[in-house]
Design a protein around this motif. Structure first.
Motif, short mmCIF file in Angstrom:
data_model
loop_
_atom_site.label_atom_id
_atom_site.label_comp_id
_atom_site.label_asym_id
_atom_site.label_seq_id
_atom_site.Cartn_x
_atom_site.Cartn_y
_atom_site.Cartn_z
N ASP A 108 0.82 -1.21 0.00
CA ASP A 108 0.00 0.00 0.00
C ASP A 108 0.86 1.26 0.00
O ASP A 108 0.57 2.24 -0.71
CB ASP A 108 -0.93 0.00 1.22
N ALA A 109 1.90 1.25 0.85
CA ALA A 109 2.80 2.41 0.90
C ALA A 109 3.52 2.61 -0.43
O ALA A 109 3.70 3.73 -0.91
CB ALA A 109 3.81 2.25 2.03
N ALA A 110 3.95 1.49 -1.03
CA ALA A 110 4.66 1.58 -2.33
C ALA A 110 3.74 2.15 -3.40
O ALA A 110 4.15 2.98 -4.23
CB ALA A 110 5.17 0.20 -2.74
N LYS A 111 2.45 1.70 -3.37
CA LYS A 111 1.50 2.22 -4.36
C LYS A 111 1.29 3.72 -4.18
O LYS A 111 1.23 4.49 -5.15
CB LYS A 111 0.16 1.49 -4.25
N LEU A 113 1.96 9.12 -6.12
CA LEU A 113 2.30 10.52 -5.89
C LEU A 113 3.48 10.96 -6.77
O LEU A 113 3.48 12.06 -7.34
CB LEU A 113 2.63 10.75 -4.41
N THR A 114 4.47 10.08 -6.87
CA THR A 114 5.63 10.39 -7.70
C THR A 114 5.21 10.56 -9.16
O THR A 114 5.66 11.49 -9.86
CB THR A 114 6.69 9.28 -7.59
N LEU A 115 4.34 9.66 -9.63
CA LEU A 115 3.87 9.74 -11.01
C LEU A 115 3.10 11.03 -11.27
O LEU A 115 3.32 11.72 -12.27
CB LEU A 115 2.98 8.52 -11.32
N VAL A 116 2.19 11.37 -10.35
CA VAL A 116 1.36 12.57 -10.51
C VAL A 116 2.23 13.83 -10.55
O VAL A 116 2.09 14.67 -11.45
CB VAL A 116 0.32 12.68 -9.39
N PHE A 117 3.13 13.95 -9.57
CA PHE A 117 3.96 15.14 -9.52
C PHE A 117 4.96 15.21 -10.68
O PHE A 117 5.29 16.29 -11.19
CB PHE A 117 4.69 15.22 -8.18
N THR A 118 5.43 14.02 -11.12
CA THR A 118 6.34 14.00 -12.27
C THR A 118 5.61 14.46 -13.53
O THR A 118 6.15 15.24 -14.33
CB THR A 118 6.91 12.59 -12.48
N LEU A 119 4.39 13.96 -13.74
CA LEU A 119 3.62 14.37 -14.91
C LEU A 119 3.28 15.86 -14.86
O LEU A 119 3.32 16.55 -15.89
CB LEU A 119 2.33 13.55 -15.01
N LEU A 120 2.96 16.35 -13.66
CA LEU A 120 2.68 17.78 -13.51
C LEU A 120 3.92 18.61 -13.83
O LEU A 120 3.85 19.61 -14.57
CB LEU A 120 2.19 18.07 -12.09
N ALA A 121 5.05 18.20 -13.26
CA ALA A 121 6.30 18.91 -13.53
C ALA A 121 6.68 18.83 -15.00
O ALA A 121 7.18 19.79 -15.60
CB ALA A 121 7.43 18.34 -12.68
N THR A 122 6.41 17.66 -15.61
CA THR A 122 6.70 17.49 -17.04
C THR A 122 5.89 18.46 -17.88
O THR A 122 6.41 19.12 -18.79
CB THR A 122 6.40 16.05 -17.47
N GLY A 123 4.58 18.54 -17.56
CA GLY A 123 3.71 19.44 -18.31
C GLY A 123 4.17 20.89 -18.22
O GLY A 123 4.24 21.60 -19.24
#
Length: 350
Positions: A48-51, A56-66
């Motif tokens: 659960d913690a890994a998910k 969160l890492t994916l969301v913030f990475t995509l946001l930063a990428t955009g």
């Protein structure tokens, strides 16, 4: 160039430079994301913690990428503006107005593009001026020769014929030398600079008299009397340029004078200004048309009083030549049929 060449071989990136930049940025930004996901997969983190961490890492990475890709695309705008400016100039001869105040590489690129296009425009203007000069001046000796031949045909006195033949030969020799002179300057690519030749000290009556001598046969053919007067001193003048302008103006006055008419040339010295006025009593023009006379392919061009042809660019060339040497030329008339006065103005001290 290796990286650029490699990316240019990728189908989606081959034709768009901004996409290459954005692709590299996209890959670079996602490397930490891949590292974190890999670490979570091989670590002993609770699922659960890994998910949660992964999400969160994916969301913030995509946001930063955009945000990063958006800003990078904006930062590439100067490059695209420079590219579009070049395309518009090549396709439509449209001169851009690129900003010149930025000092980084993109700013220097825009400034260099603007400077290059400005230089091309300047070169094209000079090329056109050279063609106009040659187009106009190459017709002058032909008209002079035709006038001399007409006089020879009507002249029966052997002495007068001999004099006319000598004048014709002298005129054609001079025109041939002038043509060779222009061709040499064209070869050396410095015709315009030579038109602004360095000043020489010359008596003003001689400067005017040499021009009058060149056009003597044209005046004789129409029975025109020429009067020269005014300032008789010597001045340091751009002789070549002033004589070419004066020759065009006097030729114009002869062309639009009536047979048996008069032309007056007067030189006036005022402080540091020399004014040479050429006054005729020919066809004239409406005062409202004074500026149009100096336009390229002037709408006022017409045949002379003896059907002499007109190129429509003589006064345009005079205006440009006077501008190059820091002078000016103007025209006045009291109306049609009342003659005209053309005034050449040159400041003798800058």
């Amino acid at each position: 160039m290796r990286t650029y060449t490699f990316l240019s071989h990728l189908p989606l990136l081959s034709k768009r430079f901004p996409l290459k930049i954005l692709f590299v940025a996209f890959v670079g930004i996602h490397i930490p994301l891949f590292a974190i996901i890999g670490y979570l997969l091989i670590s002993r983190f609770p699922i659960d913690a890994a998910k949660t961490i992964g999400l969160l890492t994916l969301v913030f990475t995509l946001l930063a990428t955009g945000i990063t890709l958006f800003l990078l695309n904006k930062l590439l705008k100067p490059v695209m503006i420079a590219k579009n400016a070049l395309n518009d100039y090549i396709a439509f001869s449209k001169t851009p107005d690129l900003p010149l105040t930025f000092e980084d590489e993109a700013g220097v690129l825009m400034a260099d593009v603007q400077q290059a296009i400005n230089e091309l425009e300047k070169y094209e203007e000079e090329r056109q001026n050279v063609l106009h000069v040659l187009s106009h001046d190459l017709q002058s000796p032909v008209r002079t020769a035709m006038g001399a031949l007409a006089l020879l045909e009507d002249e029966t006195d052997p002495e007068q014929r001999k004099e006319l033949e000598g004048m014709l030969k002298e005129t054609l020799d001079k025109q041939l030398k002038q043509l060779r002179y222009y061709l040499q300057l064209l070869k050396e690519q410095k015709l315009n600079s030579e038109l602004d030749a360095e000043k020489v000290s010359i008596p003003v009556p001689i400067l005017i008299g040499e021009v009058a001598k060149d056009l003597h046969m044209q005046m004789k053919a129409k029975g025109i009397d020429l009067t020269i007067g005014g300032f008789e001193g010597s001045l340091a003048l751009p002789k070549h340029s002033l004589q070419r302008v004066l020759k065009n103006v006097l030729d114009n006055a002869i062309k639009y004078s009536n047979v048996g008419g008069n032309i007056e040339i007067s030189a006036i010295k005022e402080e540091h200004t020399l004014k040479i006025a050429v006054k005729d009593y020919g066809v004239g023009f409406n005062e409202s048309c004074a500026k149009a006379i100096f336009a390229y392919n002037s709408p006022l061009q017409r045949l002379g009083t003896s059907n002499e042809p007109s190129t429509g660019i003589g006064m345009y060339l005079c205006k440009n030549m006077m501008r190059r040497i820091g002078g000016e030329i103007s025209a006045t008339s009291e109306g049609k049929g009342k003659g005209a006065t053309f005034t050449i103005i040159y400041t003798t001290r800058s």
